[in-house]
Write a protein that holds these residues in place. Structure first.
Motif, PDB file in Angstrom:
ATOM      1  N   UNK A 121       0.751  -1.042   0.123  1.00 23.48           N
ATOM      2  CA  UNK A 121      -0.124   0.063  -0.069  1.00 23.48           C
ATOM      3  C   UNK A 121       0.813   1.234  -0.031  1.00 23.48           C
ATOM      4  N   UNK A 122       0.758   2.268  -0.697  1.00 22.61           N
ATOM      5  CA  UNK A 122       1.197   3.538  -0.970  1.00 22.61           C
ATOM      6  C   UNK A 122       0.179   4.508  -1.130  1.00 22.61           C
ATOM      7  N   UNK A 123       0.596   5.724  -0.796  1.00 20.40           N
ATOM      8  CA  UNK A 123      -0.355   7.050  -1.103  1.00 20.40           C
ATOM      9  C   UNK A 123      -0.559   7.087  -2.510  1.00 20.40           C
ATOM     10  N   UNK A 124       0.244   6.924  -3.400  1.00 22.61           N
ATOM     11  CA  UNK A 124       0.205   6.908  -5.081  1.00 22.61           C
ATOM     12  C   UNK A 124       1.242   6.183  -5.614  1.00 22.61           C
ATOM     13  N   UNK A 125       0.854   5.962  -6.895  1.00 22.00           N
ATOM     14  CA  UNK A 125       1.941   5.324  -7.575  1.00 22.00           C
ATOM     15  C   UNK A 125       2.086   5.949  -9.009  1.00 22.00           C
ATOM     16  N   UNK A 126       3.244   6.776  -9.468  1.00 20.13           N
ATOM     17  CA  UNK A 126       3.243   7.491 -10.582  1.00 20.13           C
ATOM     18  C   UNK A 126       4.493   7.130 -11.073  1.00 20.13           C
ATOM     19  N   UNK A 127       4.437   7.006 -12.603  1.00 20.03           N
ATOM     20  CA  UNK A 127       5.395   6.748 -13.510  1.00 20.03           C
ATOM     21  C   UNK A 127       5.338   7.829 -14.675  1.00 20.03           C
ATOM     22  N   UNK A 128       6.541   8.566 -14.744  1.00 23.07           N
ATOM     23  CA  UNK A 128       6.507   9.984 -15.427  1.00 23.07           C
ATOM     24  C   UNK A 128       6.721   9.676 -17.137  1.00 23.07           C
ATOM     25  N   UNK A 129       7.835   8.712 -17.302  1.00 19.57           N
ATOM     26  CA  UNK A 129       8.023   8.717 -18.512  1.00 19.57           C
ATOM     27  C   UNK A 129       8.732   7.233 -18.740  1.00 19.57           C
ATOM     28  N   UNK A 130       8.131   6.064 -18.769  1.00 15.35           N
ATOM     29  CA  UNK A 130       8.614   4.670 -18.938  1.00 15.35           C
ATOM     30  C   UNK A 130       9.178   4.592 -20.498  1.00 15.35           C
ATOM     31  N   UNK A 131       9.999   3.951 -20.790  1.00 14.70           N
ATOM     32  CA  UNK A 131      10.507   3.896 -22.279  1.00 14.70           C
ATOM     33  C   UNK A 131      10.375   2.278 -22.657  1.00 14.70           C
ATOM     34  N   UNK A 132      10.219   1.344 -21.809  1.00 12.83           N
ATOM     35  CA  UNK A 132       9.965   0.002 -22.306  1.00 12.83           C
ATOM     36  C   UNK A 132       8.553  -0.577 -21.840  1.00 12.83           C
ATOM     37  N   UNK A 133       8.588  -1.688 -21.456  1.00  9.58           N
ATOM     38  CA  UNK A 133       7.656  -2.450 -20.745  1.00  9.58           C
ATOM     39  C   UNK A 133       7.699  -2.383 -19.096  1.00  9.58           C
ATOM     40  N   UNK A 134       6.323  -1.867 -18.742  1.00  8.43           N
ATOM     41  CA  UNK A 134       6.282  -1.589 -17.182  1.00  8.43           C
ATOM     42  C   UNK A 134       5.417  -2.776 -16.900  1.00  8.43           C
ATOM     43  N   UNK A 135       5.503  -3.664 -15.904  1.00 11.16           N
ATOM     44  CA  UNK A 135       4.853  -4.655 -15.403  1.00 11.16           C
ATOM     45  C   UNK A 135       4.067  -4.450 -14.013  1.00 11.16           C
ATOM     46  N   UNK A 136       3.045  -4.757 -13.552  1.00 11.92           N
ATOM     47  CA  UNK A 136       2.568  -4.590 -12.358  1.00 11.92           C
ATOM     48  C   UNK A 136       2.160  -6.130 -12.179  1.00 11.92           C
ATOM     49  N   UNK A 137       3.102  -6.958 -11.500  1.00 13.17           N
ATOM     50  CA  UNK A 137       3.014  -8.306 -11.273  1.00 13.17           C
ATOM     51  C   UNK A 137       2.201  -8.581  -9.912  1.00 13.17           C
ATOM     52  N   UNK A 138       2.220  -7.659  -9.113  1.00 13.56           N
ATOM     53  CA  UNK A 138       1.464  -7.832  -7.944  1.00 13.56           C
ATOM     54  C   UNK A 138       0.608  -6.987  -7.663  1.00 13.56           C
ATOM     55  N   UNK A 139      -0.466  -7.079  -6.714  1.00 15.47           N
ATOM     56  CA  UNK A 139      -1.777  -6.357  -6.454  1.00 15.47           C
ATOM     57  C   UNK A 139      -1.003  -4.763  -5.936  1.00 15.47           C
ATOM     58  N   UNK A 140      -1.626  -3.825  -6.453  1.00 18.71           N
ATOM     59  CA  UNK A 140      -1.343  -2.525  -6.069  1.00 18.71           C
ATOM     60  C   UNK A 140      -2.555  -1.881  -5.315  1.00 18.71           C
ATOM     61  N   UNK A 141      -2.042  -1.012  -4.186  1.00 14.64           N
ATOM     62  CA  UNK A 141      -3.356  -0.372  -3.369  1.00 14.64           C
ATOM     63  C   UNK A 141      -2.947   0.946  -3.241  1.00 14.64           C
ATOM     64  N   UNK A 142      -3.613   1.887  -3.630  1.00 18.46           N
ATOM     65  CA  UNK A 142      -3.113   3.365  -3.039  1.00 18.46           C
ATOM     66  C   UNK A 142      -4.232   4.006  -2.211  1.00 18.46           C
ATOM     67  N   UNK A 143      -3.758   5.073  -1.223  1.00 18.79           N
ATOM     68  CA  UNK A 143      -4.635   5.499  -0.310  1.00 18.79           C
ATOM     69  C   UNK A 143      -4.876   6.908  -0.520  1.00 18.79           C
ATOM     70  N   UNK A 144      -4.357   7.579  -1.576  1.00 15.26           N
ATOM     71  CA  UNK A 144      -4.339   8.841  -1.871  1.00 15.26           C
ATOM     72  C   UNK A 144      -5.102   9.214  -2.914  1.00 15.26           C
ATOM     73  N   UNK A 145      -5.517  10.684  -3.092  1.00 14.51           N
ATOM     74  CA  UNK A 145      -6.327  11.085  -4.281  1.00 14.51           C
ATOM     75  C   UNK A 145      -5.601  10.992  -5.497  1.00 14.51           C
ATOM     76  N   UNK A 146      -4.292  10.971  -5.494  1.00 11.43           N
ATOM     77  CA  UNK A 146      -3.327  10.971  -6.879  1.00 11.43           C
ATOM     78  C   UNK A 146      -3.613   9.528  -7.442  1.00 11.43           C
TER      79      UNK A 146
END
Length: 169
Positions: free
Chosen positions: A1-26
């Motif tokens: 768990x995190x407040x937010x998850x941000x990626x500004x400029x990925x150039x290849x493959x981004x994989x979310x292999x596990x569950x993601x939980x965020x608690x903030x408005x972002x």
């Protein structure tokens, strides 16, 4: 768990292999080339999900998105078997979308709307269902082909397709 998850400029493959939980408005905001979601993505406290990819977004069947805010997915191509649920917030998909499994998009019982900008196709003829539920909101299919999914269901909502698209399949 995190407040937010941000990626500004990925150039290849981004994989979310596990569950993601965020608690903030972002919430979750990922910008890059290609994205693969393998497990559940959840946001709380009005958290949005914004996925802007220049290539592809692939969402596996276990990669459902449950957002307490709006969901926007934009890519050259979207391949999805994952459901999207919001809490009375908008869902927007922009890009050529292919269903790789049965998919449900639901904004909940309130005013959230669903907008699909791009073609919508099944992997195999009559092979996947698309269920759209927009509560008191609207459903807009700005796709070139609205009729290609015979099991597309949009109960008790107003559906608008591009004029003449019903004759393209």
């Amino acid at each position: 768990t995190a407040t937010s998850l941000k990626q500004h400029a990925g150039s290849g493959l981004t994989t979310l292999a596990g569950s993601v939980t965020t608690s903030g408005a972002a919430g979750v905001a990922l910008t890059g080339k290609d994205l693969r979601i393998e497990k559940l993505v959840t946001t709380t406290n009005d958290g949005t999900v914004t996925l802007n990819q220049s290539g592809t977004v692939t969402i596996l069947a276990d990669g459902d998105i449950n957002a307490d805010g709006a969901v926007s997915i934009s890519a050259n191509s979207i391949a999805t078997a994952g459901d999207v649920q919001t809490s009375n917030d908008d869902i927007t998909l922009t890009g050529a979308t292919t269903l790789t499994g049965n998919v449900a998009l639901s904004t909940g019982p309130g005013a959230g709307s669903i907008t699909l900008n791009g073609t919508i196709d099944a992997t195999t003829a009559e092979g996947q269902d698309l269920t759209l539920e927009a509560g008191t909101g609207n459903i807009s299919l700005a796709a070139a082909r609205c009729c290609c999914l015979p099991e597309m269901r949009a109960p008790a909502v107003k559906v608008a397709c591009v004029p003449g698209s019903e004759n393209l399949c």
